[in-house]
Design an enzyme around this catalytic site. Structure first.
Site, PDB file in Angstrom:
ATOM      1  N   SER A 112       0.853  -1.184   0.000  1.00 37.42           N
ATOM      2  CA  SER A 112       0.000   0.000   0.000  1.00 37.42           C
ATOM      3  C   SER A 112       0.893   1.239   0.000  1.00 37.42           C
ATOM      4  O   SER A 112       1.717   1.414   0.898  1.00 37.42           O
ATOM      5  CB  SER A 112      -0.890  -0.041   1.248  1.00 37.42           C
ATOM      6  OG  SER A 112      -1.663   1.133   1.345  1.00 37.42           O
ATOM      7  N   LYS A 129      -1.012  -0.908  -4.447  1.00 38.53           N
ATOM      8  CA  LYS A 129      -2.234  -0.135  -4.133  1.00 38.53           C
ATOM      9  C   LYS A 129      -1.810   1.304  -3.896  1.00 38.53           C
ATOM     10  O   LYS A 129      -0.927   1.574  -3.079  1.00 38.53           O
ATOM     11  CB  LYS A 129      -2.885  -0.745  -2.889  1.00 38.53           C
ATOM     12  CG  LYS A 129      -3.843   0.150  -2.122  1.00 38.53           C
ATOM     13  CD  LYS A 129      -4.608  -0.662  -1.077  1.00 38.53           C
ATOM     14  CE  LYS A 129      -4.790   0.091   0.233  1.00 38.53           C
ATOM     15  NZ  LYS A 129      -5.515  -0.696   1.249  1.00 38.53           N
ATOM     16  N   LEU A 130      -2.455   2.211  -4.615  1.00 33.90           N
ATOM     17  CA  LEU A 130      -2.165   3.633  -4.442  1.00 33.90           C
ATOM     18  C   LEU A 130      -3.252   4.267  -3.599  1.00 33.90           C
ATOM     19  O   LEU A 130      -4.445   4.105  -3.875  1.00 33.90           O
ATOM     20  CB  LEU A 130      -2.123   4.353  -5.798  1.00 33.90           C
ATOM     21  CG  LEU A 130      -1.153   3.822  -6.853  1.00 33.90           C
ATOM     22  CD1 LEU A 130      -1.259   4.681  -8.128  1.00 33.90           C
ATOM     23  CD2 LEU A 130       0.281   3.825  -6.336  1.00 33.90           C
ATOM     24  N   LYS A 131      -2.846   5.010  -2.589  1.00 31.20           N
ATOM     25  CA  LYS A 131      -3.819   5.801  -1.839  1.00 31.20           C
ATOM     26  C   LYS A 131      -4.208   6.993  -2.706  1.00 31.20           C
ATOM     27  O   LYS A 131      -3.335   7.611  -3.346  1.00 31.20           O
ATOM     28  CB  LYS A 131      -3.180   6.285  -0.524  1.00 31.20           C
ATOM     29  CG  LYS A 131      -2.965   5.161   0.484  1.00 31.20           C
ATOM     30  CD  LYS A 131      -4.289   4.641   1.006  1.00 31.20           C
ATOM     31  CE  LYS A 131      -4.088   3.663   2.155  1.00 31.20           C
ATOM     32  NZ  LYS A 131      -5.364   3.226   2.727  1.00 31.20           N
ATOM     33  N   ASP A 142      -7.118   3.097  -3.204  1.00 33.92           N
ATOM     34  CA  ASP A 142      -7.870   3.147  -1.942  1.00 33.92           C
ATOM     35  C   ASP A 142      -8.099   4.610  -1.562  1.00 33.92           C
ATOM     36  O   ASP A 142      -7.142   5.358  -1.357  1.00 33.92           O
ATOM     37  CB  ASP A 142      -7.082   2.431  -0.838  1.00 33.92           C
ATOM     38  CG  ASP A 142      -7.835   2.369   0.486  1.00 33.92           C
ATOM     39  OD1 ASP A 142      -8.983   2.839   0.556  1.00 33.92           O
ATOM     40  OD2 ASP A 142      -7.256   1.828   1.460  1.00 33.92           O
ATOM     41  N   ASN A 159     -10.118   5.677   1.085  1.00 34.22           N
ATOM     42  CA  ASN A 159     -10.467   5.894   2.494  1.00 34.22           C
ATOM     43  C   ASN A 159     -11.599   6.909   2.659  1.00 34.22           C
ATOM     44  O   ASN A 159     -11.491   7.862   3.436  1.00 34.22           O
ATOM     45  CB  ASN A 159      -9.239   6.302   3.318  1.00 34.22           C
ATOM     46  CG  ASN A 159      -8.266   5.150   3.519  1.00 34.22           C
ATOM     47  OD1 ASN A 159      -7.186   5.140   2.933  1.00 34.22           O
ATOM     48  ND2 ASN A 159      -8.651   4.164   4.314  1.00 34.22           N
ATOM     49  N   GLU A 181     -11.095   0.907  -3.720  1.00 34.05           N
ATOM     50  CA  GLU A 181     -11.434   0.580  -2.334  1.00 34.05           C
ATOM     51  C   GLU A 181     -12.065   1.784  -1.633  1.00 34.05           C
ATOM     52  O   GLU A 181     -11.505   2.877  -1.658  1.00 34.05           O
ATOM     53  CB  GLU A 181     -10.142   0.138  -1.621  1.00 34.05           C
ATOM     54  CG  GLU A 181     -10.296  -0.291  -0.178  1.00 34.05           C
ATOM     55  CD  GLU A 181      -8.952  -0.742   0.419  1.00 34.05           C
ATOM     56  OE1 GLU A 181      -8.002  -1.000  -0.344  1.00 34.05           O
ATOM     57  OE2 GLU A 181      -8.864  -0.811   1.657  1.00 34.05           O
ATOM     58  N   ASP A 211     -13.882  -1.472   2.547  1.00 31.92           N
ATOM     59  CA  ASP A 211     -13.008  -1.657   3.704  1.00 31.92           C
ATOM     60  C   ASP A 211     -13.799  -1.160   4.921  1.00 31.92           C
ATOM     61  O   ASP A 211     -14.510  -1.944   5.581  1.00 31.92           O
ATOM     62  CB  ASP A 211     -11.696  -0.876   3.468  1.00 31.92           C
ATOM     63  CG  ASP A 211     -10.755  -0.850   4.664  1.00 31.92           C
ATOM     64  OD1 ASP A 211     -11.111  -1.383   5.726  1.00 31.92           O
ATOM     65  OD2 ASP A 211      -9.633  -0.279   4.551  1.00 31.92           O
ATOM     66  N   LYS A 240     -10.281  -7.112   7.210  1.00 34.59           N
ATOM     67  CA  LYS A 240      -9.308  -6.746   8.253  1.00 34.59           C
ATOM     68  C   LYS A 240      -9.852  -7.300   9.563  1.00 34.59           C
ATOM     69  O   LYS A 240     -10.896  -6.825  10.054  1.00 34.59           O
ATOM     70  CB  LYS A 240      -9.185  -5.228   8.381  1.00 34.59           C
ATOM     71  CG  LYS A 240      -8.391  -4.551   7.287  1.00 34.59           C
ATOM     72  CD  LYS A 240      -8.323  -3.050   7.549  1.00 34.59           C
ATOM     73  CE  LYS A 240      -7.614  -2.350   6.400  1.00 34.59           C
ATOM     74  NZ  LYS A 240      -7.761  -0.884   6.507  1.00 34.59           N
ATOM     75  N   GLY A 260      -4.522  -4.393   5.812  1.00 35.88           N
ATOM     76  CA  GLY A 260      -3.534  -4.212   6.876  1.00 35.88           C
ATOM     77  C   GLY A 260      -3.760  -2.898   7.585  1.00 35.88           C
ATOM     78  O   GLY A 260      -4.466  -2.016   7.085  1.00 35.88           O
TER      79      GLY A 260
HETATM   80  O1  OSB Z   1      -7.343   1.780   4.410  1.00 31.59           O
HETATM   81  O2  OSB Z   1      -6.294  -0.001   4.086  1.00 31.59           O
HETATM   82  C1  OSB Z   1      -6.384   1.076   4.673  1.00 31.59           C
HETATM   83  C2  OSB Z   1      -3.327   1.609   6.885  1.00 31.59           C
HETATM   84  C3  OSB Z   1      -3.906   2.209   7.977  1.00 31.59           C
HETATM   85  C4  OSB Z   1      -5.253   2.463   7.972  1.00 31.59           C
HETATM   86  C5  OSB Z   1      -6.027   2.120   6.863  1.00 31.59           C
HETATM   87  C6  OSB Z   1      -5.460   1.490   5.769  1.00 31.59           C
HETATM   88  C7  OSB Z   1      -4.069   1.282   5.760  1.00 31.59           C
HETATM   89  C8  OSB Z   1      -3.340   0.728   4.637  1.00 31.59           C
HETATM   90  C9  OSB Z   1      -2.006   0.094   4.900  1.00 31.59           C
HETATM   91  O3  OSB Z   1      -3.704   0.825   3.486  1.00 31.59           O
HETATM   92  C10 OSB Z   1      -2.041  -1.383   4.788  1.00 31.59           C
HETATM   93  C11 OSB Z   1      -0.808  -2.031   5.370  1.00 31.59           C
HETATM   94  O4  OSB Z   1       0.162  -2.177   4.641  1.00 31.59           O
HETATM   95  O5  OSB Z   1      -0.821  -2.392   6.555  1.00 31.59           O
HETATM   96 MG    MG Z   2      -8.491   0.704   2.999  1.00 34.98          MG
END
Ligand code: OSB
Ligand code: MG
Length: 366
Positions: A133, A159-161, A187, A189, A212, A237, A261, A289
């Protein structure tokens, strides 16, 4: 197997690289570890709550409080993860806190029985392919450098935020540089609204595995509306906190993929139920994660080895997160991590390392 008490231990670990998402920037992890001590064995669980309630309502200090005030005192005296899950059920929410305690009980139970978590959950793989990520960066060239490093390390999926203003350009740049064969997903969020549907549809030509959690963390209805307007599959998620939520999302058509998760859904027992449900409905799942240490990572690898986990997870190597983990490091081998086979989660903190990073410790006798 009588539970004698529970230790709540806080550790501070700087991140190898600051991690920026649409909800904030993390530079260090303030991790709450739970250790359950029984007459036969001890067990470990990692609470994935972050320092601030930005990803979800939980936060690390609140998790410690609900554990010491309600969850630990409610534990049955016998180490039995299903009994622990039932005993915590009357308390609403706080799934990350519950997951940490349930996992520690399960670890102790399985260690005493000599069974690995992977075998207990029904794992069918001995190693799992790993994705990574990648946080939001200050510029596209900076992003390409970071992605190039991860691709060179062997990660099989990126995976790109994303967030408004950082969506099409980074995806286009990564596709142009690394080609169409790179497994790529994004992703958000929860950073977009349904009014952004036309903007998100501009990601369709890039053949992403999934988008995501583009919309609000609690909105299954609008995700279903968005899904009808995009070609790219939606993955949830934040919106999936239980198997019941997953069932609702499937009925509504809110997503075609689920990020599982264990912390978010209250533990590995509920995570397995979501796996079973999605598998029965033909939805792929993958293991997300929360920047876990080796304790959480070990258990996530066991879960990722179940047959319905058909997409690579955010189960990256220890070096992706920390210069030095608290367990023996998890090292990438040809893009994969090995699923631990020892009893329970199969790993434990190294005592010297644990002592070095501990900021607080509290013993709650039962
Ligand atoms: O949205 O998946 C998420 C980390 C912290 C909180 C939310 C997310 C994430 C990650 C990192 O995307 C995933 C990892 O490598 O642990
Ligand atoms: Mg996520």
């Amino acid at each position: 197997m009588k539970i004698e008490g529970v230790e709540l231990r806080r550790v501070a670990l700087p991140l190898a690289l600051p991690f920026r998402t649409s909800f904030g920037t993390e530079t260090a992890r303030d991790v709450l570890l739970v250790r359950v001590v029984t007459s036969d064995a001890e067990g470990w669980g990692e609470c994935v709550a972050m320092a601030d309630p930005l990803y979800s309502p939980e936060y690390v200090e609140g998790a410690a409080d609900v554990l010491r005030r309600f969850l630990v005192p409610a534990l049955p005296r016998i180490a039995d993860a299903h009994a622990a899950e039932r005993a915590m059920l009357p308390f609403k929410g706080h799934r990350m806190a519950k997951a940490a305690l349930e996992t520690a009980v399960l670890d102790a139970e399985l260690r005493a029985a000599g069974t690995s978590l992977a075998a207990y959950l029904g794992a069918s793989a001995s190693r799992v392919p790993c994705g990574v990520s990648v946080g939001i960066m200050d510029s596209v060239p900076a992003l390409l450098d970071v992605v190039a490093g991860y691709v060179a390390e062997g990660y099989v999926r990126v995976k790109l935020k994303i967030e408004p203003g950082w969506e099409v350009a980074p995806v286009r740049a990564v596709r142009e540089r690394f080609g169409d064969d790179l497994l790529l997903q994004v992703d958000a969020n929860a950073a977009f609204t349904l009014a952004d549907a036309p903007l998100l549809a501009r990601l369709d030509p890039f053949d992403l595995l999934l988008i995501e959690q583009p919309l609000a963390e609690d909105d299954l209805v609008q995700h279903a509306a968005l899904a009808r307007r995009l070609r790219t599959p939606l993955c949830l998620d934040e919106a999936i906190e239980s198997a019941a939520h997953a069932a609702a999302a499937i009925s509504l058509g809110s997503c075609a993929v689920v990020n599982v998760k264990p912390g978010r859904v209250g533990g590995y027992l509920e995570a397995r139920r979501i796996h079973d449900l999605c598998r029965a409905h033909g939805l792929p799942v993958w293991c997300g994660g929360m920047l876990e240490t080796g304790i959480g990572r070990a258990a996530n690898l066991a879960l990722s080895a179940l047959p319905g986990f058909t997409l690579p997870g955010d189960t990256s190597a220890s070096s992706r997160y920390f210069t030095e983990d608290i367990t023996e490091p998890f090292v990438l081998d040809d893009g994969h991590l090995t699923v631990p086979t020892g009893p329970g989660i199969g790993v434990a903190p190294r005592p010297d390392r644990l002592a070095d990073v501990t900021t607080d410790s509290e013993w709650i006798p039962l």
